[in-house]
Design a protein around this motif. Structure first.
Motif, PDB file in Angstrom:
ATOM      1  N   LEU A  10       0.826  -1.208   0.000  1.00 38.92           N
ATOM      2  CA  LEU A  10       0.000   0.000   0.000  1.00 38.92           C
ATOM      3  C   LEU A  10       0.861   1.258   0.000  1.00 38.92           C
ATOM      4  CD1 LEU A  10      -2.739   1.496   0.486  1.00 38.92           C
ATOM      5  CD2 LEU A  10      -2.266   1.235   2.929  1.00 38.92           C
ATOM      6  N   ARG A  11       1.858   1.266   0.911  1.00 39.46           N
ATOM      7  CA  ARG A  11       2.721   2.452   0.992  1.00 39.46           C
ATOM      8  C   ARG A  11       3.425   2.703  -0.341  1.00 39.46           C
ATOM      9  NH1 ARG A  11       3.280   4.571   6.032  1.00 39.46           N
ATOM     10  NH2 ARG A  11       2.564   3.266   7.763  1.00 39.46           N
ATOM     11  N   ALA A  12       3.880   1.616  -0.982  1.00 39.12           N
ATOM     12  CA  ALA A  12       4.576   1.756  -2.268  1.00 39.12           C
ATOM     13  C   ALA A  12       3.628   2.298  -3.337  1.00 39.12           C
ATOM     14  CB  ALA A  12       5.159   0.411  -2.693  1.00 39.12           C
ATOM     15  N   ASP A  13       2.419   1.722  -3.367  1.00 40.51           N
ATOM     16  CA  ASP A  13       1.446   2.151  -4.389  1.00 40.51           C
ATOM     17  C   ASP A  13       1.102   3.621  -4.248  1.00 40.51           C
ATOM     18  OD1 ASP A  13       1.388  -0.311  -5.497  1.00 40.51           O
ATOM     19  OD2 ASP A  13      -0.577  -0.913  -4.666  1.00 40.51           O
ATOM     20  N   ILE A  14       0.906   4.029  -3.004  1.00 38.88           N
ATOM     21  CA  ILE A  14       0.501   5.420  -2.786  1.00 38.88           C
ATOM     22  C   ILE A  14       1.632   6.373  -3.139  1.00 38.88           C
ATOM     23  CG2 ILE A  14      -0.004   7.090  -0.953  1.00 38.88           C
ATOM     24  CD1 ILE A  14      -2.031   5.195   0.139  1.00 38.88           C
ATOM     25  N   ALA A  15       2.860   6.002  -2.772  1.00 40.46           N
ATOM     26  CA  ALA A  15       4.002   6.860  -3.093  1.00 40.46           C
ATOM     27  C   ALA A  15       4.162   6.993  -4.604  1.00 40.46           C
ATOM     28  CB  ALA A  15       5.264   6.307  -2.446  1.00 40.46           C
ATOM     29  N   ALA A  16       3.808   5.904  -5.328  1.00 43.73           N
ATOM     30  CA  ALA A  16       3.996   5.903  -6.778  1.00 43.73           C
ATOM     31  C   ALA A  16       2.928   6.698  -7.515  1.00 43.73           C
ATOM     32  CB  ALA A  16       4.024   4.462  -7.291  1.00 43.73           C
ATOM     33  N   ALA A  17       1.772   6.925  -6.850  1.00 40.20           N
ATOM     34  CA  ALA A  17       0.685   7.653  -7.526  1.00 40.20           C
ATOM     35  C   ALA A  17       1.096   9.111  -7.717  1.00 40.20           C
ATOM     36  CB  ALA A  17      -0.601   7.557  -6.701  1.00 40.20           C
ATOM     37  N   GLY A  18       1.163   9.516  -8.993  1.00 37.19           N
ATOM     38  CA  GLY A  18       1.709  10.844  -9.291  1.00 37.19           C
ATOM     39  C   GLY A  18       0.663  11.925  -9.494  1.00 37.19           C
ATOM     40  N   ASP A  19      -0.611  11.566  -9.576  1.00 35.56           N
ATOM     41  CA  ASP A  19      -1.662  12.575  -9.749  1.00 35.56           C
ATOM     42  C   ASP A  19      -2.956  12.056  -9.123  1.00 35.56           C
ATOM     43  OD1 ASP A  19      -3.162  10.968 -11.739  1.00 35.56           O
ATOM     44  OD2 ASP A  19      -1.350  11.300 -12.951  1.00 35.56           O
ATOM     45  N   PRO A  20      -3.935  12.887  -8.941  1.00 38.77           N
ATOM     46  CA  PRO A  20      -5.173  12.480  -8.248  1.00 38.77           C
ATOM     47  C   PRO A  20      -5.862  11.289  -8.892  1.00 38.77           C
ATOM     48  CG  PRO A  20      -5.086  14.861  -8.418  1.00 38.77           C
ATOM     49  CD  PRO A  20      -3.941  14.333  -9.225  1.00 38.77           C
ATOM     50  N   GLU A  21      -5.769  11.158 -10.243  1.00 34.96           N
ATOM     51  CA  GLU A  21      -6.444  10.036 -10.903  1.00 34.96           C
ATOM     52  C   GLU A  21      -5.761   8.718 -10.500  1.00 34.96           C
ATOM     53  OE1 GLU A  21      -5.572  12.871 -12.724  1.00 34.96           O
ATOM     54  OE2 GLU A  21      -7.634  13.583 -12.426  1.00 34.96           O
ATOM     55  N   ALA A  22      -4.425   8.715 -10.519  1.00 31.11           N
ATOM     56  CA  ALA A  22      -3.684   7.511 -10.129  1.00 31.11           C
ATOM     57  C   ALA A  22      -3.974   7.161  -8.672  1.00 31.11           C
ATOM     58  CB  ALA A  22      -2.185   7.726 -10.333  1.00 31.11           C
ATOM     59  N   LEU A  23      -4.082   8.202  -7.849  1.00 30.63           N
ATOM     60  CA  LEU A  23      -4.364   7.979  -6.435  1.00 30.63           C
ATOM     61  C   LEU A  23      -5.743   7.355  -6.252  1.00 30.63           C
ATOM     62  CD1 LEU A  23      -2.917   8.492  -3.753  1.00 30.63           C
ATOM     63  CD2 LEU A  23      -4.194  10.642  -3.577  1.00 30.63           C
ATOM     64  N   ASP A  24      -6.680   7.800  -7.065  1.00 31.45           N
ATOM     65  CA  ASP A  24      -8.027   7.249  -6.964  1.00 31.45           C
ATOM     66  C   ASP A  24      -8.040   5.781  -7.366  1.00 31.45           C
ATOM     67  OD1 ASP A  24     -10.703   8.053  -6.170  1.00 31.45           O
ATOM     68  OD2 ASP A  24     -11.259   7.418  -8.221  1.00 31.45           O
ATOM     69  N   ALA A  25      -7.202   5.432  -8.375  1.00 30.60           N
ATOM     70  CA  ALA A  25      -7.104   4.030  -8.787  1.00 30.60           C
ATOM     71  C   ALA A  25      -6.574   3.185  -7.629  1.00 30.60           C
ATOM     72  CB  ALA A  25      -6.202   3.907 -10.013  1.00 30.60           C
TER      73      ALA A  25
END
Ligand code: 2NM
Length: 336
Positions: A10-25
């Motif tokens: 989870l921590r890795a995925d969230i750190a990798a999300a570069g914009d709000p759309e990626a974060l929502d995914a």
């Protein structure tokens, strides 16, 4: 199921999300209907009873953690977004915002216009309570005990002798009790009648009543003031005519017609082809009303009149339903 594994993924995925759309995914991947946390929570009911409390606590901790990490990352990402927004060139072709603001209610506008005309003719403002004694609404105005408008069918009684005023005349009775002639007043305000409601009848509507008392006030004075008022409100070419009528508080009493502003008297749909529009009631104050307020009817005479504000607003603006005034629909109100 390895809670620590989920947490590090989870921590890795969230750190990798570069914009709000990626974060929502990421949010959907963990908290969505088929998400990993959702699956954890579902699995609890299949686990042996002794494991359930621990699994429940761990799942909940992860769920809260996901939400916290998402919120924190979102806060990091949004300011960049905002910067991008403000850095973007301004599009001068976009339509302006409508800049609309509030305004006075169409009835208040009509009230004010009518009051302004009366003010110019020397009438002072008077006001009084909407919850009124039966005495001021009926007895003092020479309504006989068995008059039909006193019926519960027509008047809202609050107790045996307290009611919602059915006209603003009680204001004028109260005013006469407190003042000696000469006096010239208007009483504007809301009045109440227990009507069967339709597009031309409301249980709450609005009136302006006028009263002029002095020595030697005549029917000619009444006609002059009404003509002057109507011509200022509807145009200087407007003519008036009187028809005999009856009110308990005036004698003689008249209904006042004016020439139709739509066709100037030749007949059209506004006036029902008659050329005339019924606009107000009036008359010479009945001696019994003067007696009730302690005036000597041999010393003083006076005229009085009443005009519906709702009706004036409807005529002027082509409004066909009186109920619109108090419906509070901005699509109606903002047209005026
Ligand atoms: C009307 C018509 C005729 C009226 C009478 C009085 C009072 F208080 F002086 F007696 N006030 N208003 C009056 C007279 C009202 O309304 C259609």
């Amino acid at each position: 199921m390895d809670v620590d594994k989920i947490e590090s993924a989870l921590r890795a995925d969230i750190a990798a999300a570069g914009d709000p759309e990626a974060l929502d995914a990421v949010r959907v991947r963990y908290l969505g209907r088929k998400g990993r946390v959702t699956a954890m929570l579902r699995a609890i009911s299949d686990a042996p009873a002794e494991d359930r409390p621990r699994l429940g606590a761990e799942s909940n901790r992860i769920k809260i953690l996901v939400e916290e990490l998402l919120a924190a990352r979102r806060a990091e990402l949004v300011p960049q977004d905002e910067n991008a927004f403000y850095a973007a060139p301004i599009d001068g072709t976009l339509p302006a915002t409508d800049g609309s603001s509030g305004r006075r209610h169409v009835l208040v506008q009509t009230f004010n216009e009518m009051r302004g005309i009366f003010h110019g003719m020397g009438y002072r403002l008077a006001s009084g309570p909407e919850v009124e004694l039966e005495y001021y609404n009926f007895q003092s105005l020479n309504f006989p005990e068995e008059h039909p408008s006193r019926d519960l069918q027509d008047t809202f009684y609050l107790t045996d002798d307290i009611l919602l005023r059915t006209h603003t005349s009680p204001v004028q009775v109260r005013y006469m009790e407190e003042h000696t002639p000469p006096l010239k007043i208007i009483a504007p305000g809301r009045v109440y009648r227990n009507e069967a409601i339709d597009q031309s009848h409301a249980a709450e509507f609005h009136q302006i009543e006028g009263l002029y008392v002095d020595t030697d006030v005549s029917m000619a004075d009444l006609k002059g003031d009404i003509a002057l008022f109507i011509q200022q409100l509807f145009g200087s070419k407007t003519q008036i005519r009187f028809k005999p009528h009856f009110f308990p508080f005036t004698e003689p009493s008249v209904d006042v017609d004016m020439t139709c502003f739509g066709c100037a008297g030749s007949g059209c749909s506004i006036c029902g082809q008659t050329g005339w529009i019924e606009i107000m009631g009036a008359g010479m104050v009945h001696p019994n009303v003067f007696r009730a307020v302690g005036y000597d009817p041999d010393q003083y005479t006076g005229f009085a009149f009443g005009i519906g504000v709702d009706r004036v607003a409807m005529i002027r603006h082509g409004i066909d339903d009186i109920r619109l005034f108090l419906a509070n629909d901005v699509r109606f109100l903002r047209q005026f």
